[in-house]
Design an enzyme around this catalytic site. Structure first.
Site, PDB file in Angstrom:
ATOM      1  N   GLU A 192       0.824  -1.256  -0.077  1.00 19.02           N
ATOM      2  CA  GLU A 192       0.009  -0.172   0.151  1.00 19.02           C
ATOM      3  C   GLU A 192       0.984   1.144   0.099  1.00 19.02           C
ATOM      4  O   GLU A 192       0.812   1.854   0.829  1.00 19.02           O
ATOM      5  CB  GLU A 192      -0.879  -0.165   1.135  1.00 19.02           C
ATOM      6  CG  GLU A 192      -1.914  -1.116   1.202  1.00 19.02           C
ATOM      7  CD  GLU A 192      -2.566  -1.035   2.483  1.00 19.02           C
ATOM      8  OE1 GLU A 192      -2.322  -0.577   3.593  1.00 19.02           O
ATOM      9  OE2 GLU A 192      -3.753  -1.772   2.372  1.00 19.02           O
ATOM     10  N   GLY A 212       2.163   5.076  -0.604  1.00 15.73           N
ATOM     11  CA  GLY A 212       1.857   6.183  -0.935  1.00 15.73           C
ATOM     12  C   GLY A 212       3.020   7.274  -1.295  1.00 15.73           C
ATOM     13  O   GLY A 212       3.383   7.398  -2.235  1.00 15.73           O
ATOM     14  N   ARG A 213       3.517   7.472  -0.304  1.00 12.42           N
ATOM     15  CA  ARG A 213       4.811   8.551  -0.166  1.00 12.42           C
ATOM     16  C   ARG A 213       5.777   8.017  -1.191  1.00 12.42           C
ATOM     17  O   ARG A 213       6.373   8.752  -1.964  1.00 12.42           O
ATOM     18  CB  ARG A 213       5.602   8.448   1.155  1.00 12.42           C
ATOM     19  CG  ARG A 213       6.534   9.352   1.492  1.00 12.42           C
ATOM     20  CD  ARG A 213       7.108   9.387   2.723  1.00 12.42           C
ATOM     21  NE  ARG A 213       6.146   9.077   3.895  1.00 12.42           N
ATOM     22  CZ  ARG A 213       5.653  10.171   4.630  1.00 12.42           C
ATOM     23  NH1 ARG A 213       6.021  11.362   4.417  1.00 12.42           N
ATOM     24  NH2 ARG A 213       4.736   9.677   5.498  1.00 12.42           N
ATOM     25  N   ARG A 243       3.514  19.829   6.454  1.00 16.32           N
ATOM     26  CA  ARG A 243       4.053  18.895   7.066  1.00 16.32           C
ATOM     27  C   ARG A 243       5.103  19.319   8.022  1.00 16.32           C
ATOM     28  O   ARG A 243       5.402  18.806   9.137  1.00 16.32           O
ATOM     29  CB  ARG A 243       4.907  17.861   6.052  1.00 16.32           C
ATOM     30  CG  ARG A 243       3.732  17.194   5.106  1.00 16.32           C
ATOM     31  CD  ARG A 243       4.407  15.942   4.243  1.00 16.32           C
ATOM     32  NE  ARG A 243       4.741  14.878   5.241  1.00 16.32           N
ATOM     33  CZ  ARG A 243       6.185  14.883   5.396  1.00 16.32           C
ATOM     34  NH1 ARG A 243       7.039  15.505   4.974  1.00 16.32           N
ATOM     35  NH2 ARG A 243       6.583  13.762   6.165  1.00 16.32           N
ATOM     36  N   TYR A 297       4.643  17.949  11.743  1.00 14.36           N
ATOM     37  CA  TYR A 297       5.526  17.061  12.124  1.00 14.36           C
ATOM     38  C   TYR A 297       7.126  17.387  12.515  1.00 14.36           C
ATOM     39  O   TYR A 297       7.743  16.648  12.776  1.00 14.36           O
ATOM     40  CB  TYR A 297       5.729  15.992  11.286  1.00 14.36           C
ATOM     41  CG  TYR A 297       4.107  15.394  10.768  1.00 14.36           C
ATOM     42  CD1 TYR A 297       3.147  14.821  11.535  1.00 14.36           C
ATOM     43  CD2 TYR A 297       3.794  15.743   9.306  1.00 14.36           C
ATOM     44  CE1 TYR A 297       2.096  14.376  11.016  1.00 14.36           C
ATOM     45  CE2 TYR A 297       2.459  15.127   8.832  1.00 14.36           C
ATOM     46  CZ  TYR A 297       1.626  14.431   9.579  1.00 14.36           C
ATOM     47  OH  TYR A 297       0.550  14.278   9.150  1.00 14.36           O
ATOM     48  N   CYS A 315      -0.736  34.019   9.902  1.00 15.63           N
ATOM     49  CA  CYS A 315      -0.558  34.594  11.023  1.00 15.63           C
ATOM     50  C   CYS A 315      -0.461  33.541  12.168  1.00 15.63           C
ATOM     51  O   CYS A 315      -1.253  33.329  12.884  1.00 15.63           O
ATOM     52  CB  CYS A 315      -1.855  35.441  11.119  1.00 15.63           C
ATOM     53  SG  CYS A 315      -1.705  36.991  10.245  1.00 15.63           S
ATOM     54  N   GLU A 316       0.826  32.836  12.117  1.00 12.48           N
ATOM     55  CA  GLU A 316       0.939  31.727  13.041  1.00 12.48           C
ATOM     56  C   GLU A 316       2.652  32.033  13.322  1.00 12.48           C
ATOM     57  O   GLU A 316       3.339  31.836  12.275  1.00 12.48           O
ATOM     58  CB  GLU A 316       0.582  30.437  12.661  1.00 12.48           C
ATOM     59  CG  GLU A 316      -1.008  30.291  12.838  1.00 12.48           C
ATOM     60  CD  GLU A 316      -1.258  29.052  13.428  1.00 12.48           C
ATOM     61  OE1 GLU A 316      -0.719  28.547  14.304  1.00 12.48           O
ATOM     62  OE2 GLU A 316      -2.633  28.770  13.548  1.00 12.48           O
TER      63      GLU A 316
HETATM   64  N1  LLP Z   1      -1.923   1.965   4.035  1.00 13.91           N
HETATM   65  C1  LLP Z   1      -2.289   2.406   5.386  1.00 13.91           C
HETATM   66  C2  LLP Z   1      -3.078   1.729   6.288  1.00 13.91           C
HETATM   67  C3  LLP Z   1      -1.833   3.973   5.813  1.00 13.91           C
HETATM   68  O1  LLP Z   1      -2.391   4.489   7.053  1.00 13.91           O
HETATM   69  C4  LLP Z   1      -1.049   4.389   5.172  1.00 13.91           C
HETATM   70  C5  LLP Z   1      -0.508   5.788   5.604  1.00 13.91           C
HETATM   71  C6  LLP Z   1      -0.551   4.016   4.017  1.00 13.91           C
HETATM   72  C7  LLP Z   1      -0.820   2.592   3.576  1.00 13.91           C
HETATM   73  C8  LLP Z   1       0.435   4.669   3.142  1.00 13.91           C
HETATM   74  O2  LLP Z   1       1.606   5.059   3.898  1.00 13.91           O
HETATM   75  P1  LLP Z   1       2.848   5.589   2.896  1.00 13.91           P
HETATM   76  O3  LLP Z   1       3.378   4.418   2.173  1.00 13.91           O
HETATM   77  O4  LLP Z   1       2.387   6.743   2.315  1.00 13.91           O
HETATM   78  O5  LLP Z   1       4.005   5.918   4.253  1.00 13.91           O
HETATM   79  N2  LLP Z   1       0.488  12.722   6.858  1.00 13.91           N
HETATM   80  C9  LLP Z   1       1.661  11.805   7.094  1.00 13.91           C
HETATM   81  C10 LLP Z   1       1.661  10.354   6.604  1.00 13.91           C
HETATM   82  C11 LLP Z   1       0.452   9.809   7.255  1.00 13.91           C
HETATM   83  C12 LLP Z   1       0.432   8.450   6.616  1.00 13.91           C
HETATM   84  C13 LLP Z   1      -0.816   7.734   6.963  1.00 13.91           C
HETATM   85  N3  LLP Z   1      -1.109   6.421   6.525  1.00 13.91           N
HETATM   86  C14 LLP Z   1       3.066  12.539   6.661  1.00 13.91           C
HETATM   87  O6  LLP Z   1       2.811  13.618   6.179  1.00 13.91           O
HETATM   88  O7  LLP Z   1       3.954  12.372   6.570  1.00 13.91           O
END
Ligand code: LLP
Length: 489
Positions: A345, A347-348, A384, A388, A416-417
């Site tokens: 899964e 994303g990043r 981000r 974080y 304004c922060e």
């Molecule tokens: N699968 C599940 C169940 C997840 O909760 C997530 C991300 C992914 C896959 C994808 O993860 P990745 O490959 O993108 O790391 N907003 C935060 C990241 C939150 C990720 C939440 N879950 C940031 O900006 O770093």
């Protein structure tokens, strides 16, 4: 550099403001055009290969992965390029700044790296839509063969709209509501069971939809992903997944609902920004053990879903970070040994490095002890760093004037922060007003987490196409869009 020097540099450089600054922000010659062509750089830019330098790591020696080609490169004359186009030229051509700029070929290359790594395995690449939900990007990922990972009814609707195959989609989440579950059941996507009440709701949704739902059990493996606590999910005190000691309760509950539920696999997701593949291996060993236990009770489960979470080189330090092949190779034998279909899964690691947020410098100031570069982008477009304390690499898009001093700056926005910063303590040449400044690796969790705080409307998005043209892939939001929410009340 002293404060007075910074101020005098600013004054002397302010005369070099580009004309574009004197136009209203939403007007220029390209504002009506969705695509336009810019002249490619005369000299091909130097390709910055992200190489593995440390022989002691687990990185693959495979040339396909070690010669990774990246879309943003500095040419010898000091201009930043996206593929073969000068970012400065794009910046001066688009309707407004800040804007997100992607490389479509880089998205393709990132997917291909996963596909190459998965060769020889039955697998699904479930792209985590939460990282970036641009419809044009989703359509491209779908065409490249990805499935989708969803965490809301609207993400499910968007995935269907983008044409994703429901049999390659997984609906995740610790608080899925009944109406979204009904939609998921009707569409026929996989659903992860996260808790006792979630199981009840999935059973109810299956009855309402009149469909038997393919479910995976999201098991908390209790593995520490060694990441920021806000993005850790696989450790024991997380809100996600079922407690592993309750596994038997869930297996019995699934057995009691043969008309509603078909258990097809097990899922875990450890966290995000993980930079050690051993962590995935530890979790996979634990999950295989659960799969053996589940199969021993007569369930014919086929899928192991190891979630997403692979980190990227945000620091641009040349550090050795695992690549898709390293990740897949740590679990390959386990997956083959049980003849499983592997779901991942990401994303990043698919989308983050394909994009920059392109900003323009509004001015430089000092408070006597700290120097600030103030840009037009902010925590509203990219949160981000504020949320974080995340590091995203920052650089200027054009070569610094020979007399520009390198100074330590906080790069801040106009919101304004005091939390409104894009980077802290960055060594940068003092930029003239109007200079382009990019925040790198902005493809994941940047636009998708953008807000309209301070009524900074969400920015437009563009990508560089395979043929070197620039195409708008999302309109910027406008003041009129905001006012529309109040019409007819
Ligand atoms: N699968 C599940 C169940 C997840 O909760 C997530 C991300 C992914 C896959 C994808 O993860 P990745 O490959 O993108 O790391 N907003 C935060 C990241 C939150 C990720 C939440 N879950 C940031 O900006 O770093």
């Amino acid at each position: 550099m002293t404060a007075s020097m910074a101020a005098s540099h600013l004054l002397s450089s302010s005369t070099s403001l580009p004309n574009i600054l004197s136009r209203p922000s939403n007007q220029n010659r390209f504002s009506q055009n969705l695509t336009f062509t810019l002249k490619a750089a005369a000299k091909p830019p130097v390709i910055r290969a992200v190489l593995s330098q440390n022989p002691t790591t687990t990185s693959s020696p495979d040339s396909k992965t070690s010669q990774f080609q990246h879309c943003f490169t500095k040419s010898e004359d000091g201009f930043l390029h996206c593929e073969s186009l000068k970012v400065q030229d794009i910046m001066e051509s688009v309707e407004r700044r800040p804007f997100y700029l992607y490389s479509k070929p880089q998205i393709t290359r990132n997917v291909e790296a996963y596909k190459d790594a998965l060769e020889g395995l039955r697998s699904v690449i479930g792209y985590a839509i939460k990282a970036n939900n641009n419809l044009k990007i989703l359509e491209h990922l779908r065409q490249l063969g990805c499935g989708a990972v969803l965490v809301s009814g609207n993400e499910l609707r968007l995935a269907l709209h983008a044409g994703f195959d429901p049999k390659r989609c997984i609906f995740n989440g610790n608080g899925k509501i009944l109406e979204d579950l009904v939609l998921a059941a009707e569409a026929g996507v996989f659903i992860n069971i996260d808790s006792e009440f979630d199981l009840e709701n999935i059973v109810a949704a299956a009855r309402i939809a009149g469909k038997r739902v393919n479910v995976l059990l999201r098991i908390n493996p209790d593995v520490d992903p060694q990441v920021h606590p806000y993005v850790a999910t696989g450790n024991k005190n997380s809100k996600f997944g079922i407690r592993n000691e309750k596994l038997q309760w869930f297996l019995d509950a699934v057995k009691e609902h043969p008309n509603e539920l078909k258990l097809v696999g097990a899922h875990c997701h450890l966290g995000s920004t993980i930079t050690k593949v051993d962590i995935f291996k530890d979790a996979a060993v634990i999950m295989i053990n659960y799969i053996d236990q589940i199969r021993a009770q007569g369930f014919e489960i086929d899928y192991l879903n190891i979630g997403g979470g692979l980190g990227i080189d945000y620091y641009h330090s040349g550090a050795v970070l695992p690549k898709p092949r390293d990740l897949i190779d740590t679990v390959r034998e386990l997956v083959l040994s049980r003849d499983l279909n592997l779901i991942i899964e990401p994303g990043r690691s698919l989308i983050a490095n394909t994009c920059c947020l392109v900003n323009r410098v509004t001015g430089v100031k000092t408070n006597g002890s700290k120097n600030f570069i103030v840009i037009d982008g902010s925590m509203a477009e990219l949160i981000r760093p504020s949320l974080y304390d995340a590091y995203q690499h920052i650089e200027l898009v054009s070569p610094a004037p020979v007399d520009a001093e390198i100074t330590t700056f906080d790069v801040v926005g106009p919101v304004c922060e005091s939390a409104d910063f894009l980077g802290k303590e960055r060594e940068l040449p003092t930029p003239a007003k109007g200079t382009g400044l990019v925040v790198h690796d902005a493809g994941a969790y940047c636009m998708s987490m953008a807000s309209t705080y301070n009524l900074k409307m969400r920015p437009p998005e563009y990508w560089v196409e395979d043929d070197g043209t620039v195409r708008k892939i999302r309109h910027g939001e406008t003041f009129e869009d905001h006012v529309r929410f109040f019409e007819g009340l």
